[in-house]
Design a protein around this motif. Structure first.
Motif, PDB file in Angstrom:
ATOM      1  N   THR A  26       0.803  -1.218   0.000  1.00  0.00           N
ATOM      2  CA  THR A  26       0.000   0.000   0.000  1.00  0.00           C
ATOM      3  C   THR A  26       0.841   1.276   0.000  1.00  0.00           C
ATOM      4  OG1 THR A  26      -0.063   0.376   2.397  1.00  0.00           O
ATOM      5  CG2 THR A  26      -1.612  -1.223   1.510  1.00  0.00           C
ATOM      6  N   GLN A  27       0.144   2.367  -0.241  1.00  0.00           N
ATOM      7  CA  GLN A  27       0.682   3.664   0.123  1.00  0.00           C
ATOM      8  C   GLN A  27       0.064   4.016   1.467  1.00  0.00           C
ATOM      9  OE1 GLN A  27      -0.565   7.406  -1.865  1.00  0.00           O
ATOM     10  NE2 GLN A  27       1.616   7.802  -2.157  1.00  0.00           N
ATOM     11  N   ASP A  28       0.879   4.514   2.401  1.00  0.00           N
ATOM     12  CA  ASP A  28       0.411   4.873   3.736  1.00  0.00           C
ATOM     13  C   ASP A  28       0.428   6.383   3.925  1.00  0.00           C
ATOM     14  OD1 ASP A  28       0.208   2.211   4.274  1.00  0.00           O
ATOM     15  OD2 ASP A  28       1.858   2.116   5.711  1.00  0.00           O
ATOM     16  N   ILE A  29      -0.639   6.905   4.496  1.00  0.00           N
ATOM     17  CA  ILE A  29      -0.679   8.310   4.904  1.00  0.00           C
ATOM     18  C   ILE A  29      -0.964   8.333   6.398  1.00  0.00           C
ATOM     19  CG2 ILE A  29      -1.756  10.560   4.603  1.00  0.00           C
ATOM     20  CD1 ILE A  29      -2.644   9.654   1.824  1.00  0.00           C
ATOM     21  N   THR A  30      -0.036   8.880   7.174  1.00  0.00           N
ATOM     22  CA  THR A  30      -0.172   8.916   8.633  1.00  0.00           C
ATOM     23  C   THR A  30      -0.479  10.324   9.104  1.00  0.00           C
ATOM     24  OG1 THR A  30       1.419   7.098   8.871  1.00  0.00           O
ATOM     25  CG2 THR A  30       0.967   8.417  10.828  1.00  0.00           C
ATOM     26  N   LEU A 114       6.312 -10.360 -10.153  1.00  0.00           N
ATOM     27  CA  LEU A 114       5.099 -11.124  -9.848  1.00  0.00           C
ATOM     28  C   LEU A 114       3.929 -10.232  -9.420  1.00  0.00           C
ATOM     29  CD1 LEU A 114       6.579 -14.188  -7.889  1.00  0.00           C
ATOM     30  CD2 LEU A 114       5.877 -14.071 -10.284  1.00  0.00           C
ATOM     31  N   ILE A 115       4.177  -8.934  -9.303  1.00  0.00           N
ATOM     32  CA  ILE A 115       3.104  -8.022  -8.911  1.00  0.00           C
ATOM     33  C   ILE A 115       2.153  -7.809 -10.086  1.00  0.00           C
ATOM     34  CG2 ILE A 115       2.535  -5.681  -8.169  1.00  0.00           C
ATOM     35  CD1 ILE A 115       5.138  -5.596  -6.645  1.00  0.00           C
ATOM     36  N   GLN A 116       0.873  -8.068  -9.838  1.00  0.00           N
ATOM     37  CA  GLN A 116      -0.147  -7.914 -10.870  1.00  0.00           C
ATOM     38  C   GLN A 116      -0.707  -6.487 -10.851  1.00  0.00           C
ATOM     39  OE1 GLN A 116      -3.001 -11.022  -9.915  1.00  0.00           O
ATOM     40  NE2 GLN A 116      -1.373 -12.562  -9.758  1.00  0.00           N
ATOM     41  N   GLN A 117      -1.190  -6.032 -11.985  1.00  0.00           N
ATOM     42  CA  GLN A 117      -1.814  -4.719 -12.081  1.00  0.00           C
ATOM     43  C   GLN A 117      -3.215  -4.862 -12.660  1.00  0.00           C
ATOM     44  OE1 GLN A 117       1.813  -2.652 -14.004  1.00  0.00           O
ATOM     45  NE2 GLN A 117       0.932  -1.063 -12.690  1.00  0.00           N
ATOM     46  N   ASN A 118      -4.175  -4.203 -12.026  1.00  0.00           N
ATOM     47  CA  ASN A 118      -5.569  -4.306 -12.423  1.00  0.00           C
ATOM     48  C   ASN A 118      -6.106  -2.927 -12.797  1.00  0.00           C
ATOM     49  OD1 ASN A 118      -8.646  -4.348 -11.789  1.00  0.00           O
ATOM     50  ND2 ASN A 118      -8.077  -6.510 -11.887  1.00  0.00           N
ATOM     51  N   ASP A 119      -6.816  -2.842 -13.920  1.00  0.00           N
ATOM     52  CA  ASP A 119      -7.298  -1.538 -14.385  1.00  0.00           C
ATOM     53  C   ASP A 119      -8.730  -1.236 -13.952  1.00  0.00           C
ATOM     54  OD1 ASP A 119      -8.672  -3.314 -15.944  1.00  0.00           O
ATOM     55  OD2 ASP A 119      -7.979  -2.540 -17.875  1.00  0.00           O
ATOM     56  N   GLU A 120      -9.301  -2.120 -13.116  1.00  0.00           N
ATOM     57  CA  GLU A 120     -10.692  -1.929 -12.704  1.00  0.00           C
ATOM     58  C   GLU A 120     -10.828  -1.147 -11.397  1.00  0.00           C
ATOM     59  OE1 GLU A 120     -12.487  -5.742 -12.460  1.00  0.00           O
ATOM     60  OE2 GLU A 120     -12.198  -6.213 -14.593  1.00  0.00           O
ATOM     61  N   VAL A 121      -9.853  -1.286 -10.514  1.00  0.00           N
ATOM     62  CA  VAL A 121      -9.924  -0.629  -9.207  1.00  0.00           C
ATOM     63  C   VAL A 121      -8.589   0.032  -8.879  1.00  0.00           C
ATOM     64  CG1 VAL A 121     -11.727  -2.079  -8.213  1.00  0.00           C
ATOM     65  CG2 VAL A 121      -9.360  -2.832  -8.104  1.00  0.00           C
ATOM     66  N   ALA A 122      -8.610   0.937  -7.917  1.00  0.00           N
ATOM     67  CA  ALA A 122      -7.411   1.682  -7.540  1.00  0.00           C
ATOM     68  C   ALA A 122      -6.481   0.852  -6.652  1.00  0.00           C
ATOM     69  CB  ALA A 122      -7.808   2.967  -6.818  1.00  0.00           C
ATOM     70  N   SER A 123      -5.263   1.329  -6.522  1.00  0.00           N
ATOM     71  CA  SER A 123      -4.265   0.676  -5.678  1.00  0.00           C
ATOM     72  C   SER A 123      -4.636   0.799  -4.191  1.00  0.00           C
ATOM     73  CB  SER A 123      -2.889   1.298  -5.907  1.00  0.00           C
ATOM     74  OG  SER A 123      -2.452   1.076  -7.226  1.00  0.00           O
ATOM     75  N   PRO A 124      -4.156  -0.141  -3.381  1.00  0.00           N
ATOM     76  CA  PRO A 124      -4.440  -0.099  -1.943  1.00  0.00           C
ATOM     77  C   PRO A 124      -3.925   1.181  -1.289  1.00  0.00           C
ATOM     78  CG  PRO A 124      -3.610  -2.254  -2.584  1.00  0.00           C
ATOM     79  CD  PRO A 124      -3.418  -1.354  -3.768  1.00  0.00           C
ATOM     80  N   LEU A 125      -4.642   1.609  -0.257  1.00  0.00           N
ATOM     81  CA  LEU A 125      -4.291   2.828   0.472  1.00  0.00           C
ATOM     82  C   LEU A 125      -4.646   2.648   1.939  1.00  0.00           C
ATOM     83  CD1 LEU A 125      -3.457   5.900   0.374  1.00  0.00           C
ATOM     84  CD2 LEU A 125      -5.900   6.387   0.076  1.00  0.00           C
ATOM     85  N   SER A 126      -3.746   3.096   2.829  1.00  0.00           N
ATOM     86  CA  SER A 126      -4.024   3.053   4.263  1.00  0.00           C
ATOM     87  C   SER A 126      -3.929   4.452   4.855  1.00  0.00           C
ATOM     88  CB  SER A 126      -3.029   2.131   4.978  1.00  0.00           C
ATOM     89  OG  SER A 126      -3.273   0.776   4.654  1.00  0.00           O
ATOM     90  N   ILE A 127      -4.938   4.823   5.629  1.00  0.00           N
ATOM     91  CA  ILE A 127      -4.932   6.071   6.380  1.00  0.00           C
ATOM     92  C   ILE A 127      -4.738   5.709   7.846  1.00  0.00           C
ATOM     93  CG2 ILE A 127      -6.188   8.165   6.973  1.00  0.00           C
ATOM     94  CD1 ILE A 127      -5.556   7.947   4.013  1.00  0.00           C
ATOM     95  N   THR A 142      -8.019   0.886   6.146  1.00  0.00           N
ATOM     96  CA  THR A 142      -7.380   0.251   5.000  1.00  0.00           C
ATOM     97  C   THR A 142      -8.337   0.065   3.834  1.00  0.00           C
ATOM     98  OG1 THR A 142      -5.794  -0.943   6.385  1.00  0.00           O
ATOM     99  CG2 THR A 142      -6.165  -1.806   4.192  1.00  0.00           C
ATOM    100  N   TYR A 143      -7.965   0.602   2.694  1.00  0.00           N
ATOM    101  CA  TYR A 143      -8.676   0.345   1.444  1.00  0.00           C
ATOM    102  C   TYR A 143      -7.836  -0.666   0.665  1.00  0.00           C
ATOM    103  CZ  TYR A 143     -10.119   1.026  -3.419  1.00  0.00           C
ATOM    104  OH  TYR A 143     -10.527   0.827  -4.710  1.00  0.00           O
ATOM    105  N   ARG A 144      -8.323  -1.877   0.529  1.00  0.00           N
ATOM    106  CA  ARG A 144      -7.530  -2.938  -0.096  1.00  0.00           C
ATOM    107  C   ARG A 144      -7.536  -2.842  -1.623  1.00  0.00           C
ATOM    108  NH1 ARG A 144      -5.538  -6.092   3.605  1.00  0.00           N
ATOM    109  NH2 ARG A 144      -6.551  -6.287   5.642  1.00  0.00           N
ATOM    110  N   GLY A 145      -8.581  -2.283  -2.187  1.00  0.00           N
ATOM    111  CA  GLY A 145      -8.601  -2.008  -3.615  1.00  0.00           C
ATOM    112  C   GLY A 145      -8.154  -3.163  -4.486  1.00  0.00           C
TER     113      GLY A 145
END
Length: 347
Positions: A26-30, A114-127, A142-145
């Motif tokens: 994820t990307q983390d924002i604290t 081995l990291i997959q990329q999906n064009d339907e939903v956004a990348s994971p994000l944690s606040i 946590t948004y698992r996206g």
């Protein structure tokens, strides 16, 4: 110990481990604030304390930190620092955030093919809401996206060879089939591959009976105390324990014994500032947490668990592994973010 055993141990220590981490990146924002309030919640044993803020208020934020995290990423960074060859299996979106997540891993020397990329939903994000007035206790949103779109291909896995699979949280519609494929892969190599597992929320809800098949094949099982309680006790039992305020049924030592009835490997339960417990060969080990000035508790569990996995796979005895894992966790506590405090350890 004979000379042959000593030579074998030396070779094991010198060996460069190949490790595959699976789970969330994820990307983390604290957000750091001194406005948090701790609320006791004795009626729910799986949520005994709540971090609260005034309803409808504008909460003052003292600072904001932007970083990267997720169980698979945090553990991968730690493994690389210990000179392991590391690949990550996860899924991100096809946008700038996903590109930045992958770029961060590449820059740290982690394999990302081995990291997959999906064009339907956004990348994971944690606040992350970090309460500086409460010894930096935090709550993570946590948004698992895209991570919920991860699809593990068993045949693709079988073409690769790893010494260790470090499995963290997996979720989404494919979670069950992904779990099955991971363990099929591990078992297909006649247990030459060690499986270290820190189950996610979807797996924990299945309880011991629902996880029995997988726990029998797990070499190292790692849970925090709340997770251990939830995996051991059914909902109605949890309610009764809370009403009776029974400490015995929720002690780490009793939880270890209960889980060890199903899990054949090493079982570890972390209990925050109270330390960590482990069970192996019918013996319980305890390691107190080091007292340090805490700046951020994010990623401490990942640091402890991945360090322990690396050391036990290297053949280090359990008491020493617990001590060094606690040292690594203490180092992470003193930095903001899940990865900045990770250090190279000497064994």
């Amino acid at each position: 110990m004979g000379s042959l055993d000593c030579a074998r141990d030396r070779l094991q220590l010198m060996k460069t481990l190949k490790i595959l981490t699976i789970g969330n990146i994820t990307q983390d924002i604290t957000f750091n604030t001194d406005q948090g309030i701790l609320v006791k919640n004795s009626k729910d044993i799986t949520r005994q304390q709540l971090l609260a803020f005034e309803l409808g208020a504008k909460v003052k934020i003292d600072s904001a930190d932007f970083d990267f995290g997720g169980g698979a990423a945090n553990s991968a960074v730690n493994f690389v620092k210990q000179n392991c060859q590391v690949s990550v299996l996860s899924c991100v979106g096809q946008e700038k955030r996903g590109e930045e997540i992958i770029k961060n891993l590449k820059n740290l020397g982690i394999k990302t093919n081995l990291i997959q990329q999906n064009d339907e939903v956004a990348s994971p994000l944690s606040i992350i809401l970090n309460a500086t007035n409460l010894q930096d206790e935090h709550t993570i949103y946590t948004y698992r996206g895209a991570n919920e779109k991860l699809k593990i291909n068993l045949e693709e896995l079988r073409e690769m060879k790893f010494d260790v699979i470090y499995l963290s949280s997996i979720s989404g519609k494919q979670a069950q089939s992904n779990l099955v494929n991971v363990f099929r892969y591990g078992l297909s190599k006649s247990k030459q591959i060690k499986i270290a597992w820190n189950p996610g929320g979807e797996q924990i809800k299945k309880g011991l009976s629902g996880l029995k098949t997988y726990l029998k094949a797990t070499d190292i099982l790692m849970l925090n105390k709340d997770e251990a309680i939830e995996v051991c006790l059914q909902k109605e039992v949890v309610s009764n324990v809370a009403e009776n305020n029974s400490k015995k049924l929720i002690s780490p030592r009793d939880l270890l014994r209960k889980i060890a009835e199903v899990c054949s490997g090493t079982v570890v339960i972390t209990d925050g500032a109270n330390g960590a417990y482990a069970y192996k060969n019918k013996q319980i080990y305890f390691e107190p947490a080091l007292k340090v000035k805490t700046r951020d508790t994010t990623g401490v569990g990942d640091a402890f668990n991945s360090t322990l996995t690396w050391l036990l796979t290297k053949g280090i005895d359990l008491p020493k592994a617990l001590r060094l894992a606690s040292f690594q966790a203490a180092s992470v506590l003193q930095k903001v973010g899940a990865q900045k405090g990770l250090i190279k350890l000497k064994i």
